[in-house]
Design an enzyme around this catalytic site. Structure first.
Site, PDB file in Angstrom:
ATOM      1  N   LEU A  75      -3.390   4.060  11.209  1.00  0.00           N
ATOM      2  CA  LEU A  75      -4.319   4.994  10.543  1.00  0.00           C
ATOM      3  C   LEU A  75      -5.008   4.232   9.419  1.00  0.00           C
ATOM      4  O   LEU A  75      -4.443   4.073   8.343  1.00  0.00           O
ATOM      5  CB  LEU A  75      -3.524   6.201  10.015  1.00  0.00           C
ATOM      6  CG  LEU A  75      -4.228   7.547   9.960  1.00  0.00           C
ATOM      7  CD1 LEU A  75      -5.311   7.591   8.904  1.00  0.00           C
ATOM      8  CD2 LEU A  75      -4.813   7.958  11.315  1.00  0.00           C
ATOM      9  N   ASP A  76      -6.184   3.727   9.721  1.00  0.00           N
ATOM     10  CA  ASP A  76      -6.920   2.942   8.726  1.00  0.00           C
ATOM     11  C   ASP A  76      -7.803   3.867   7.882  1.00  0.00           C
ATOM     12  O   ASP A  76      -8.432   4.780   8.414  1.00  0.00           O
ATOM     13  CB  ASP A  76      -7.787   1.898   9.429  1.00  0.00           C
ATOM     14  CG  ASP A  76      -8.594   1.105   8.431  1.00  0.00           C
ATOM     15  OD1 ASP A  76      -7.976   0.418   7.601  1.00  0.00           O
ATOM     16  OD2 ASP A  76      -9.833   1.187   8.466  1.00  0.00           O
ATOM     17  N   GLU A  99       0.773  -2.332  10.931  1.00  0.00           N
ATOM     18  CA  GLU A  99       0.574  -2.430   9.480  1.00  0.00           C
ATOM     19  C   GLU A  99       1.643  -1.665   8.699  1.00  0.00           C
ATOM     20  O   GLU A  99       1.936  -1.977   7.552  1.00  0.00           O
ATOM     21  CB  GLU A  99      -0.816  -1.864   9.123  1.00  0.00           C
ATOM     22  CG  GLU A  99      -1.176  -2.055   7.677  1.00  0.00           C
ATOM     23  CD  GLU A  99      -2.535  -1.485   7.332  1.00  0.00           C
ATOM     24  OE1 GLU A  99      -3.522  -1.923   7.943  1.00  0.00           O
ATOM     25  OE2 GLU A  99      -2.606  -0.611   6.469  1.00  0.00           O
ATOM     26  N   GLU A 100       2.228  -0.675   9.335  1.00  0.00           N
ATOM     27  CA  GLU A 100       3.202   0.152   8.627  1.00  0.00           C
ATOM     28  C   GLU A 100       4.634  -0.364   8.754  1.00  0.00           C
ATOM     29  O   GLU A 100       5.570   0.309   8.321  1.00  0.00           O
ATOM     30  CB  GLU A 100       3.101   1.611   9.102  1.00  0.00           C
ATOM     31  CG  GLU A 100       1.720   2.216   8.946  1.00  0.00           C
ATOM     32  CD  GLU A 100       1.109   2.016   7.549  1.00  0.00           C
ATOM     33  OE1 GLU A 100       1.867   1.912   6.571  1.00  0.00           O
ATOM     34  OE2 GLU A 100      -0.134   1.930   7.452  1.00  0.00           O
ATOM     35  N   ASP A 159       0.847  -1.204   0.000  1.00  0.00           N
ATOM     36  CA  ASP A 159       0.000   0.000   0.000  1.00  0.00           C
ATOM     37  C   ASP A 159       0.877   1.246   0.000  1.00  0.00           C
ATOM     38  O   ASP A 159       1.895   1.289   0.697  1.00  0.00           O
ATOM     39  CB  ASP A 159      -0.853   0.081   1.288  1.00  0.00           C
ATOM     40  CG  ASP A 159      -1.825  -1.063   1.419  1.00  0.00           C
ATOM     41  OD1 ASP A 159      -2.160  -1.674   0.392  1.00  0.00           O
ATOM     42  OD2 ASP A 159      -2.251  -1.329   2.568  1.00  0.00           O
ATOM     43  N   ASP A 169      -3.377  -1.073  13.254  1.00  0.00           N
ATOM     44  CA  ASP A 169      -3.350  -0.288  12.024  1.00  0.00           C
ATOM     45  C   ASP A 169      -3.413   1.158  12.508  1.00  0.00           C
ATOM     46  O   ASP A 169      -4.476   1.645  12.910  1.00  0.00           O
ATOM     47  CB  ASP A 169      -4.562  -0.640  11.147  1.00  0.00           C
ATOM     48  CG  ASP A 169      -4.542   0.141   9.844  1.00  0.00           C
ATOM     49  OD1 ASP A 169      -3.714   1.055   9.718  1.00  0.00           O
ATOM     50  OD2 ASP A 169      -5.366  -0.167   8.960  1.00  0.00           O
ATOM     51  N   GLU A 199      -6.188  -5.736  11.090  1.00  0.00           N
ATOM     52  CA  GLU A 199      -7.525  -5.224  10.776  1.00  0.00           C
ATOM     53  C   GLU A 199      -8.607  -6.237  11.124  1.00  0.00           C
ATOM     54  O   GLU A 199      -9.509  -5.956  11.919  1.00  0.00           O
ATOM     55  CB  GLU A 199      -7.589  -4.851   9.275  1.00  0.00           C
ATOM     56  CG  GLU A 199      -6.772  -3.607   8.971  1.00  0.00           C
ATOM     57  CD  GLU A 199      -6.347  -3.480   7.516  1.00  0.00           C
ATOM     58  OE1 GLU A 199      -6.039  -4.523   6.894  1.00  0.00           O
ATOM     59  OE2 GLU A 199      -6.306  -2.355   7.001  1.00  0.00           O
ATOM     60  N   ASP A 207       0.000   7.980   7.999  1.00  0.00           N
ATOM     61  CA  ASP A 207       0.253   6.572   8.347  1.00  0.00           C
ATOM     62  C   ASP A 207       1.588   6.460   9.079  1.00  0.00           C
ATOM     63  O   ASP A 207       1.700   5.830  10.136  1.00  0.00           O
ATOM     64  CB  ASP A 207       0.399   5.699   7.083  1.00  0.00           C
ATOM     65  CG  ASP A 207      -0.902   5.374   6.387  1.00  0.00           C
ATOM     66  OD1 ASP A 207      -1.909   5.208   7.084  1.00  0.00           O
ATOM     67  OD2 ASP A 207      -0.897   5.261   5.139  1.00  0.00           O
TER      68      ASP A 207
HETATM   69  P1  AHM Z   1     -10.343   0.178  -1.702  1.00  0.00           P
HETATM   70  O1  AHM Z   1      -9.881   1.562  -1.941  1.00  0.00           O
HETATM   71  O2  AHM Z   1      -9.683  -0.848  -2.586  1.00  0.00           O
HETATM   72  O3  AHM Z   1     -11.837   0.057  -1.708  1.00  0.00           O
HETATM   73  O4  AHM Z   1      -9.825  -0.202  -0.252  1.00  0.00           O
HETATM   74  C1  AHM Z   1     -10.421   0.325   0.872  1.00  0.00           C
HETATM   75  C2  AHM Z   1     -10.034  -0.459   2.067  1.00  0.00           C
HETATM   76  C3  AHM Z   1     -10.699   0.073   3.295  1.00  0.00           C
HETATM   77  O5  AHM Z   1     -11.869  -0.642   3.588  1.00  0.00           O
HETATM   78  C4  AHM Z   1      -9.628  -0.068   4.329  1.00  0.00           C
HETATM   79  O6  AHM Z   1      -9.790   0.876   5.360  1.00  0.00           O
HETATM   80  C5  AHM Z   1      -8.381   0.210   3.548  1.00  0.00           C
HETATM   81  O7  AHM Z   1      -8.629  -0.328   2.276  1.00  0.00           O
HETATM   82  C6  AHM Z   1      -7.181  -0.444   4.156  1.00  0.00           C
HETATM   83  O8  AHM Z   1      -6.019   0.209   3.754  1.00  0.00           O
HETATM   84  P2  AHM Z   1      -5.272   1.213   4.790  1.00  0.00           P
HETATM   85  O9  AHM Z   1      -5.140   0.481   6.084  1.00  0.00           O
HETATM   86  O10 AHM Z   1      -3.943   1.448   4.120  1.00  0.00           O
HETATM   87  O11 AHM Z   1      -6.062   2.454   4.876  1.00  0.00           O
HETATM   88 MG    MG Z   2      -6.172  -0.489   7.255  1.00  0.00          MG
END
Ligand code: AHM
Ligand code: MG
Length: 297
Positions: free
Chosen positions: A101-102, A79-80, A50, A99, A244, A56
């Protein structure tokens, strides 16, 4: 009005766990303050591939520093980060998974994001979710809200002037019809397509923001399902079991809901590595039972 500490004092949590929960929860204040200075992408990627937002990275470093300083935590899986941070000399042996910053793709558009945290008292960040001692998330919306379980129901608190007070006690997730799904529709597998089709035929209403923590909070209150399925081009889905699925799934189960990949209860799955990915269906049992049935057919 019951404060977070007053609530914790009525539970069976040890004092150092109460301190740890309060310490993590109050980090919502500096994290919220950091939004304005961390609006861009950092130009880096995490182990899941990601793109990392500046916030984050900031939130991760901030929380890890606070936890190491507290000396209450012997392992942190974030997660980071690629690897688990270890502090073998900690005076208490809690393992924290998080996580920081989700929903980070929503930072630049000022939609709701949050911090997801799970705590194990066995010192092992790669434990199954069903061994979790406590799980919580802070949601940075119009209010800063903390949703918490210490294994005896789900409680929601709101932050004002540096103090969390209880908004709702013993929250139960109703059966419901809201649904939201990640993954491009053109890549959905037949089971997932059938699931969404059935929901829509029964009058399901689409709600999906792109922030797991925010989308789940809505499901917790109104009922329904959040899903990030496996797809034709990605057998593991996007989200991670450790940071998550497990904390959110533990909260869902404590509220009477369920988390599954369509076959297994995710809380029973042993993580193989920190960034272990999994398809996720989390929400009301009327919904999880439907996807489990479809996957069996
Ligand atoms: P998308 O953009 O493919 O729909 O993904 C969204 C999802 C969220 O539900 C979730 O919060 C996020 O991806 C997780 O990634 P991060 O933790 O980097 O924000
Ligand atoms: Mg997340």
């Amino acid at each position: 009005m019951t404060t977070l500490r007053e609530y914790l004092d009525k539970t069976d949590c040890k004092d150092d766990l109460k301190d740890l929960i309060e310490l993590i929860a109050i980090q919502a204040v500096p994290i919220r303050d950091a939004f304005i200075y961390n609006q861009s992408y950092a130009g880096t990627e995490n182990s899941s591939g990601d793109k990392q937002a500046a916030l984050d990275v900031w939130s991760d470093e901030h929380i890890v520093n606070v936890l190491l300083k507290s000396n209450l935590v012997s392992q942190i899986a974030s997660e980071e980060r690629d690897d688990i941070v270890k502090n073998p000399n900690a005076k208490a042996g809690y393992a924290v998974v998080m996580d920081p910053l989700d929903g980070s793709s929503l930072i630049q558009v000022n939609l709701c994001v949050g911090t997801i945290v799970g705590i194990y008292d066995n010192g092992d960040a790669l434990s199954c979710g069903n061994q979790m001692r406590a799980a919580m998330y802070m949601l940075y919306g119009p209010m800063t809200v903390l949703t918490l379980t210490v294994g005896s129901g789900v409680y929601i608190f709101a932050l004002k002037d540096g103090v969390y007070t209880m908004l709702e006690e013993n929250v139960k997730m109703p059966q419901g019809k809201l649904y939201g799904s990640g993954g491009l529709k053109k890549d959905w597998i037949p089971e997932h397509e059938k699931f969404i089709d059935e929901i829509e035929k029964e009058g399901g209403k689409l709600r999906y923001s792109g922030s797991f923590v925010a989308d789940f909070h809505q499901i917790l209150k109104y009922g329904g399902i959040y899903c990030y399925p496996k797809t034709k081009d990605n057998a593991t889905g996007k989200l991670r079991l450790v940071f998550e699925a497990n904390p959110i799934g533990f909260i869902a189960a404590q509220a009477g809901g369920e988390i599954t990949d369509g076959v297994n209860n995710l809380l029973d799955v042993k993580p193989q590595k920190p960034h272990h990915k999994t398809p996720i269906y989390v929400g009301s049992k009327n919904m999880t039972e439907k996807i489990i049935r479809i996957c069996k057919e």
